[in-house]
Scaffold this motif. Sequence first.
Motif, mmCIF file in Angstrom:
data_model
loop_
_atom_site.group_PDB
_atom_site.id
_atom_site.type_symbol
_atom_site.label_atom_id
_atom_site.label_comp_id
_atom_site.label_asym_id
_atom_site.label_seq_id
_atom_site.Cartn_x
_atom_site.Cartn_y
_atom_site.Cartn_z
ATOM 1 N N VAL A 425 0.863 -1.177 0.000
ATOM 2 C CA VAL A 425 0.000 0.000 0.000
ATOM 3 C C VAL A 425 0.901 1.228 0.000
ATOM 4 O O VAL A 425 1.811 1.334 0.831
ATOM 5 C CB VAL A 425 -0.881 0.042 1.270
ATOM 6 N N VAL A 426 0.672 2.153 -0.930
ATOM 7 C CA VAL A 426 1.405 3.410 -0.887
ATOM 8 C C VAL A 426 0.386 4.539 -0.966
ATOM 9 O O VAL A 426 -0.624 4.425 -1.656
ATOM 10 C CB VAL A 426 2.467 3.502 -2.010
ATOM 11 N N PHE A 427 0.594 5.595 -0.186
ATOM 12 C CA PHE A 427 -0.390 6.679 -0.209
ATOM 13 C C PHE A 427 0.290 8.031 -0.352
ATOM 14 O O PHE A 427 1.481 8.181 -0.060
ATOM 15 C CB PHE A 427 -1.295 6.645 1.025
ATOM 16 N N TRP A 428 -0.446 8.998 -0.863
ATOM 17 C CA TRP A 428 0.030 10.372 -1.008
ATOM 18 C C TRP A 428 -1.160 11.285 -0.808
ATOM 19 O O TRP A 428 -2.311 10.880 -0.934
ATOM 20 C CB TRP A 428 0.728 10.565 -2.355
ATOM 21 N N LEU A 429 -0.872 12.543 -0.440
ATOM 22 C CA LEU A 429 -1.951 13.397 0.042
ATOM 23 C C LEU A 429 -2.698 14.132 -1.049
ATOM 24 O O LEU A 429 -3.885 14.402 -0.920
ATOM 25 C CB LEU A 429 -1.397 14.418 1.047
ATOM 26 N N ASP A 430 -1.998 14.446 -2.144
ATOM 27 C CA ASP A 430 -2.620 15.353 -3.107
ATOM 28 C C ASP A 430 -2.370 14.845 -4.516
ATOM 29 O O ASP A 430 -1.223 14.784 -4.968
ATOM 30 C CB ASP A 430 -2.005 16.745 -2.915
#
Length: 528
Positions: A425-430
Amino acid sequence: MATSKNMARELAIFFFLCCTVFLPSLAGSDDFLQCLSQTIPSDLVYQQRSSSFESVLRSSVQNPRYATNTTVRPLCVVAASGVPHVQAAVRCGRAHGVRLRVRSGGHDYEALSYRSVRPEVFAVLELSRLRVVDVRPAEAAAWVDAGATLGELYHAVGTADRRLAFPGGACPTVGVSGYLSGGGIGLMMRKYGIGADSVVDARVVNADGDLIGSVASTDLDLFWAIRGGGGESFGVVVAWRLRLSMVEETVTVVNIERTLDEGAAALVAKWETLILQPYLPDLTIRVVVQDHHAFFQTLFLGRCSRLLRAMRAFFPELGMAPADCREMTWLRAMAFIGLGAADAPAEGLLNRTNNLGTYVKNKSDYVRRGIGRAGWEGIFQQHLSRYGAGLMILEPHGGAVSAGVPDFATPYPHRQGVLYNVQYVVFWLDEADGAAAAAAAGWLGGLYGHMEQFVTSNPREAFANYRDLEIGENVVGGDGVTTYESGRVWGEKYFMGNFRRLAAVKGRVDPGDYFRNEQSIPPLLQRF
Ligand SMILES: Cc1cc2nc3c(=O)[nH]c(=O)nc-3n(C[C@H](O)[C@H](O)[C@H](O)COP(=O)(O)OP(=O)(O)OC[C@H]3O[C@@H](n4cnc5c(N)ncnc54)[C@H](O)[C@@H]3O)c2cc1C
Ligand SMILES: *[C@@H]1O[C@H](CO)[C@@H](O)[C@H](O)[C@H]1NC(C)=O
Ligand SMILES: *[C@@H]1O[C@H](CO)[C@@H](O)[C@H](O)[C@H]1NC(C)=O
Ligand SMILES: *[C@@H]1O[C@H](CO)[C@@H](O)[C@H](O)[C@H]1NC(C)=O
């Protein structure tokens, strides 16, 4: 041996049965809407010009990447409130060249339940209004409507009888239909099997719009296919009959976190050795590795005292102590695990709204040989601890997933010899911040590349419920039907040796390929 006369006749039958010309057109759209209006009340059909269209379309979007940008937008959302509405949507869609994207819980990782990647005319068939859960405690069984969530199922089961349970996943907003359609893995599968193993019957609306009231007693091949062969491909499931499981009145939840300095890599390596041996089905330890930490999330189907005895015998290195235990009913445990707070009320499981939060991209793998301590140290040092916004979730198999259950028992093929599933899982804010999105993608790609040496190959197995279009997408052939070869590319990763049988079932129940998306099973047509 077939004579040429026989062959000619069979070919003629084949073309008659299979080659219905399917030409979606905008003219067909008006006719489709007109056709729907004969069966479905107009307030259940949301056209693009309706002021509620956006909010209904977004109502169960669980992926912020596609909350506003669905690439190709549906012609309308059909919010079915009864099975005849589902049948009408299929019949009108077939008659007027409009395809359906079926949506139950809306969690599809690639949003294929409400968007099309390729240009095409389609409608969303929204099932969230069909969500009665009818629990029969005396039979230890339930009929659950297709649009219910896992949380709604858990609540109905756990309040009907505190010793009844269903072996589902951790996230309560996931739809039962997507979950079961992909097999369904979770914290109780080591004792009760994957979710699909508890399906005993289903009601399905087929590609002719007919309702099959009991698939298990009328079409065993179709019944096999819908228990893990992926959603969308075979028809619209409108209800599932489930076998419920017996649990003790008190179960135990434990969350333990260890840092690299505290030996996280060695602990994960020890955990790998426990999965297949000894056989301890009551105990599931799911591991989340991120940054410098390993989180050991434990569900034990019994009391703390028995759990601690097992841990002392098999995994003393983790140092689990009585104070780590939280004892509660199974229903409260599902609320705790799903909602993240030990005091979360069981009613929280009924909340269908998710925080959309951050942007996410996931991929999956299967591990059949332990990675070992040195391997885990490398993964931590070279990848996890260099990028805080990414993690891996390790879901142990073994136990009832594989004991006496061959890989072809259901379409879910990851049983014999599988230690665990990995989800990255990889996440980023914008999303608008291109650099952040690129950094996330780069990190994920690097880790996925590094993991190649440790995971299965030929095929590199992946989990159908963690849909990933990067592993392959269907190609539609000149005859308007998805090609078998294009499906094999991604399909053998999800289904391995079961892919061909799935395609054969598809070829029989939907030869014209009406139910399809970018990763639906292609029909394998018996040509001569
Ligand atoms: C936060 C989160 C946690 C998750 N945890 C787990 C987990 O623990 N274990 C696990 O196995 N999976 C898990 N998943 C994955 C999940 O099981 C899949 O995304 C599943 O497809 C979601 O089902 P849905 O009904 O919510 O999705 P939808 O987007 O509604 O549907 C998914 C697919 O199934 C098709 N479909 C939906 N309803 C029907 C129907 N009635 N008949 C035929 N086809 C249908 C859709 O067209 C689509 O192709 C998780 C997903 C998320 C987002
Ligand atoms: C919408 O999503 C598609 C596919 O992910 C992408 O190519 C496109 O640039 C996006 N459009 C906007 C306006 O964000
Ligand atoms: C990826 O997995 C995480 C953890 O299970 C989940 O919260 C998220 O919704 C998944 N990603 C997508 C795109 O749904
Ligand atoms: C449901 O969950 C959402 C997201 O977590 C939250 O914002 C909302 O307050 C919850 N609703 C209720 C009634 O608890």
